[in-house]
Design a protein around this motif. Structure first.
Motif, PDB file in Angstrom:
ATOM      1  N   ASP A 268       0.825  -1.225   0.000  1.00 23.28           N
ATOM      2  CA  ASP A 268       0.000   0.000   0.000  1.00 23.28           C
ATOM      3  C   ASP A 268       0.850   1.261   0.000  1.00 23.28           C
ATOM      4  OD1 ASP A 268      -2.420  -1.505   0.073  1.00 23.28           O
ATOM      5  OD2 ASP A 268      -2.180  -1.755   2.236  1.00 23.28           O
ATOM      6  N   GLY A 269       2.005   1.172  -0.659  1.00 24.84           N
ATOM      7  CA  GLY A 269       2.828   2.356  -0.857  1.00 24.84           C
ATOM      8  C   GLY A 269       3.759   2.725   0.270  1.00 24.84           C
ATOM      9  N   VAL A 270       3.744   1.958   1.380  1.00 24.19           N
ATOM     10  CA  VAL A 270       4.605   2.285   2.525  1.00 24.19           C
ATOM     11  C   VAL A 270       5.372   1.040   2.967  1.00 24.19           C
ATOM     12  CG1 VAL A 270       4.747   3.187   4.873  1.00 24.19           C
ATOM     13  CG2 VAL A 270       2.968   4.026   3.317  1.00 24.19           C
ATOM     14  N   ILE A 271       6.700   1.120   2.930  1.00 24.16           N
ATOM     15  CA  ILE A 271       7.562   0.027   3.364  1.00 24.16           C
ATOM     16  C   ILE A 271       8.460   0.533   4.486  1.00 24.16           C
ATOM     17  CG2 ILE A 271       9.483  -1.473   2.680  1.00 24.16           C
ATOM     18  CD1 ILE A 271       8.263  -1.473  -0.151  1.00 24.16           C
ATOM     19  N   ASP A 272       8.509  -0.216   5.580  1.00 26.62           N
ATOM     20  CA  ASP A 272       9.314   0.204   6.729  1.00 26.62           C
ATOM     21  C   ASP A 272      10.767  -0.240   6.629  1.00 26.62           C
ATOM     22  OD1 ASP A 272       7.234   1.503   8.425  1.00 26.62           O
ATOM     23  OD2 ASP A 272       6.340  -0.497   8.330  1.00 26.62           O
ATOM     24  N   ALA A 273      11.005  -1.371   5.967  1.00 32.34           N
ATOM     25  CA  ALA A 273      12.387  -1.844   5.848  1.00 32.34           C
ATOM     26  C   ALA A 273      12.514  -2.806   4.676  1.00 32.34           C
ATOM     27  CB  ALA A 273      12.837  -2.534   7.133  1.00 32.34           C
ATOM     28  N   VAL A 274      13.722  -2.843   4.122  1.00 36.24           N
ATOM     29  CA  VAL A 274      14.063  -3.826   3.095  1.00 36.24           C
ATOM     30  C   VAL A 274      15.301  -4.574   3.566  1.00 36.24           C
ATOM     31  CG1 VAL A 274      14.733  -4.236   0.706  1.00 36.24           C
ATOM     32  CG2 VAL A 274      13.154  -2.371   1.247  1.00 36.24           C
ATOM     33  N   ILE A 275      15.227  -5.897   3.544  1.00 31.71           N
ATOM     34  CA  ILE A 275      16.360  -6.752   3.885  1.00 31.71           C
ATOM     35  C   ILE A 275      16.650  -7.609   2.665  1.00 31.71           C
ATOM     36  CG2 ILE A 275      17.245  -8.543   5.419  1.00 31.71           C
ATOM     37  CD1 ILE A 275      15.335  -7.550   7.575  1.00 31.71           C
ATOM     38  N   ALA A 276      17.759  -7.332   2.005  1.00 31.52           N
ATOM     39  CA  ALA A 276      18.088  -7.997   0.741  1.00 31.52           C
ATOM     40  C   ALA A 276      19.041  -9.151   0.992  1.00 31.52           C
ATOM     41  CB  ALA A 276      18.688  -7.004  -0.244  1.00 31.52           C
ATOM     42  N   CYS A 277      18.500 -10.375   0.971  1.00 30.34           N
ATOM     43  CA  CYS A 277      19.290 -11.583   1.224  1.00 30.34           C
ATOM     44  C   CYS A 277      19.551 -12.391  -0.038  1.00 30.34           C
ATOM     45  CB  CYS A 277      18.583 -12.485   2.231  1.00 30.34           C
ATOM     46  SG  CYS A 277      18.232 -11.729   3.829  1.00 30.34           S
ATOM     47  N   ALA A 278      18.789 -12.163  -1.097  1.00 37.48           N
ATOM     48  CA  ALA A 278      18.897 -12.979  -2.302  1.00 37.48           C
ATOM     49  C   ALA A 278      20.296 -12.894  -2.891  1.00 37.48           C
ATOM     50  CB  ALA A 278      17.869 -12.541  -3.339  1.00 37.48           C
ATOM     51  N   GLY A 279      20.851 -14.053  -3.231  1.00 34.34           N
ATOM     52  CA  GLY A 279      22.167 -14.075  -3.837  1.00 34.34           C
ATOM     53  C   GLY A 279      22.542 -15.480  -4.262  1.00 34.34           C
TER      54      GLY A 279
END
Length: 266
Positions: free
Chosen positions: A61-72
């Motif tokens: 809904d247009g609001v993100i509190d955090a992004v954790i990028a683990c893909a690799g």
């Protein structure tokens, strides 16, 4: 307070453990992975990254509190630079508008202690310049010489990612917008990605020589997940641009106790 947190690589390994811990404490997790995720996307493909950004933003809904990028991935293939660098940096950049709408936005990525290993300066430079076609061409050339030469793509991708985090973390888009951006660099983690490598005593000895871990030896995914969760929590107000070597002491074993002398006047 329930937070909406995006986790890439959420179907296995560090990403799956991180997503599970976040859900257990009541947070809303939007998982991104190749399959078995809330949003299935191949982050090695630019069009798929753009679609993932749109679908993630809509779902949040247009609001993100955090992004954790683990893909690799760590395979000696050109896709490694596409996933590990461009799949992280372009996704984070695309989600910045949604992050900026949070009261306490945060972001963290998974690098690797492999960022300290030999790499291709040309590949790192192409990645940092945002030239994915050039980066893929260099990676193709390296991989054409066999798996040993092709493996260099992996530490190169993590070196570039770590440098991107340091470079971008203090810019108006991140620090200026009140968004701490950091990286965690694990040692040898017990995940499906390392299972085959650690099943043979010969390759285990090779891994341990390259990644000496005097504290705790090979680490479970949770040792990384808990740190990622703290880095992306409201409690982290000032830690920015750091590449934290959560690696059982591998960094210190390899680089030694003095990493400050470069700044000393002769």
């Amino acid at each position: 307070m329930t937070r909406t947190i995006v986790v890439t690589g959420s179907a296995s390994g560090i990403g799956a453990t991180t997503a599970e811990l976040l859900r257990d404490r009541g947070d809303r997790v939007i998982g991104i992975d190749l399959r078995e995720a809330d949003i299935n996307a191949d982050l090695s493909v630019p069009e798929a990254r753009e679609r993932a950004v749109r679908e993630t933003t809509d779902r949040a809904d247009g609001v993100i509190d955090a992004v954790i990028a683990c893909a690799g991935i760590s395979a000696p293939v050109p896709a490694t630079i596409a996933v590990n660098y461009f799949g992280v940096t372009e996704l984070l950049t695309g989600l910045l508008p949604a992050l900026s709408r949070s009261a306490a936005p945060r972001a963290a990525v998974v690098s690797s202690m492999a960022s300290l290993q030999p790499n291709s300066p040309e590949l790192v430079a192409a990645a940092l310049a945002g030239d994915e076609q050039r980066a893929l061409a260099i990676a193709h050339e390296l991989c054409a010489h066999g798996p040993e030469a092709g493996y260099i793509v992996y530490p190169s991708s993590k070196r570039a990612l770590s440098r991107w985090v340091r470079r971008e973390s203090i810019t108006p888009a991140w620090a200026g917008a009140g968004i701490p951006l950091n990286a965690v660099a694990p040692g040898t983690v017990l995940t499906p990605m390392t299972q085959d490598l650690l099943s043979d005593p010969t390759t285990v000895a090779m891994v341990d020589a390259a990644v000496p871990m005097p504290l705790g030896y090979h680490q479970p995914p949770g040792s990384i997940a808990h740190l990622l969760i703290w880095l992306t929590g409201p409690e982290n107000t000032h830690l920015a641009g750091q590449v934290i070597y959560d690696d059982g002491g591998a960094d210190v074993s390899l680089r030694g106790e003095d990493i400050w002398s470069w700044a000393d006047r002769s």
